[in-house]
Design a protein around this motif. Structure first.
Motif, PDB file in Angstrom:
ATOM      1  N   ALA A   1      63.730  34.128  65.854  1.00 16.83           N
ATOM      2  CA  ALA A   1      64.488  35.451  65.890  1.00 16.83           C
ATOM      3  C   ALA A   1      65.919  35.291  65.385  1.00 16.83           C
ATOM      4  N   ILE A   2      66.559  34.094  65.398  1.00 20.19           N
ATOM      5  CA  ILE A   2      67.790  33.522  64.904  1.00 20.19           C
ATOM      6  C   ILE A   2      67.739  33.537  63.210  1.00 20.19           C
TER       7      ILE A   2
ATOM      8  N   LEU B   1      69.905  39.074  57.852  1.00 22.58           N
ATOM      9  CA  LEU B   1      70.326  40.379  57.835  1.00 22.58           C
ATOM     10  C   LEU B   1      71.571  40.377  57.223  1.00 22.58           C
ATOM     11  N   GLY B   2      72.421  39.048  57.159  1.00 23.82           N
ATOM     12  CA  GLY B   2      73.895  39.097  56.330  1.00 23.82           C
ATOM     13  C   GLY B   2      74.909  38.842  57.672  1.00 23.82           C
ATOM     14  N   ASP B   3      76.045  39.467  57.432  1.00 23.11           N
ATOM     15  CA  ASP B   3      77.166  39.276  58.153  1.00 23.11           C
ATOM     16  C   ASP B   3      77.151  38.960  59.616  1.00 23.11           C
ATOM     17  N   LEU B   4      77.315  37.814  60.000  1.00 28.09           N
ATOM     18  CA  LEU B   4      77.006  37.304  61.456  1.00 28.09           C
ATOM     19  C   LEU B   4      78.117  37.601  62.403  1.00 28.09           C
ATOM     20  N   SER B   5      79.212  37.922  62.057  1.00 27.19           N
ATOM     21  CA  SER B   5      80.311  38.457  62.905  1.00 27.19           C
ATOM     22  C   SER B   5      80.038  39.873  63.569  1.00 27.19           C
ATOM     23  N   GLU B   6      79.159  40.707  62.964  1.00 24.68           N
ATOM     24  CA  GLU B   6      78.908  41.915  63.654  1.00 24.68           C
ATOM     25  C   GLU B   6      77.385  41.948  63.437  1.00 24.68           C
TER      26      GLU B   6
ATOM     27  N   ALA C   1      72.486  38.166  70.093  1.00 25.75           N
ATOM     28  CA  ALA C   1      71.503  38.301  71.374  1.00 25.75           C
ATOM     29  C   ALA C   1      70.565  37.000  71.274  1.00 25.75           C
ATOM     30  N   ALA C   2      70.148  36.560  69.928  1.00 30.02           N
ATOM     31  CA  ALA C   2      69.249  35.553  69.821  1.00 30.02           C
ATOM     32  C   ALA C   2      69.894  34.098  70.455  1.00 30.02           C
ATOM     33  N   LYS C   3      71.048  33.960  69.758  1.00 24.76           N
ATOM     34  CA  LYS C   3      71.887  32.826  70.040  1.00 24.76           C
ATOM     35  C   LYS C   3      72.062  32.853  71.781  1.00 24.76           C
ATOM     36  N   GLU C   4      72.198  33.788  72.546  1.00 23.34           N
ATOM     37  CA  GLU C   4      72.429  33.789  73.806  1.00 23.34           C
ATOM     38  C   GLU C   4      71.177  33.502  74.484  1.00 23.34           C
TER      39      GLU C   4
END
Length: 158
Positions: free
Chosen positions: A32-33, A39-44, A50-53
């Motif tokens: 999932a990560i 998908l691109g830009d990780l900041s938004e 959600a996957a990191k959490e």
């Protein structure tokens, strides 16, 4: 490190959860990560966060399970017997106010589930019951107030 008393069934459940989290959840979350990163830009990127959490939660639980398993003192309740309440006993009680019958098994903290009739050795009701026998009355202070129970049966095994 304190030993954690646990039944054979409870220990097997901890091992099964650890295996599932390591062999199924961990790879699923890593996938999932990777997909969210693509998908691109990780900041938004809500999917990435959600996957990191989920990864953080899973890894925290893995560490907790590994700790519990390493400290477990597995007690085979099928080999226990006696006339007094102790760890592993299944106790049948009568509520002296309502005449309602309740049955609880005294188990280790990690496997306690009051809805399934398993109460932790550290719970107020278990602490009140330890060392008592059939015919004894116990007073239990609960968050809802005081309760009075009569012990009508003690059973070991399974």
């Amino acid at each position: 490190m304190d030993k954690v008393p646990i039944t054979v069934r409870g220990f097997a459940a901890l091992e099964a959860e650890l295996k599932r989290r390591q062999q199924e959840e961990r790879p699923r979350i890593i996938q999932a990560i990777a997909e969210a990163r693509a998908l691109g830009d990780l900041s938004e990127n809500a999917e990435y966060h959600a996957a990191k959490e989920a990864q953080s939660h899973n890894e925290g639980r893995v560490l907790e399970l590994e700790s519990l398993i390493s400290r477990a003192e597995v007690i085979d309740v099928a080999k226990l017997s006696g006339t007094k309440v102790k760890f592993g006993a299944t106790v049948k009680l009568i509520d002296e106010d309502t005449e309602e019958e309740k049955t609880y098994q005294i188990v280790g903290e990690p496997e306690a589930d009051v809805h399934a009739g398993r109460v932790s050795i550290t719970s107020p009701i278990a602490r009140a019951l330890i060392g008592k026998g059939v015919g004894d009355t116990v007073e239990v202070v609960t968050p809802g107030g005081g309760k009075s129970y009569e012990i009508v049966g003690i059973q070991f095994g399974a």
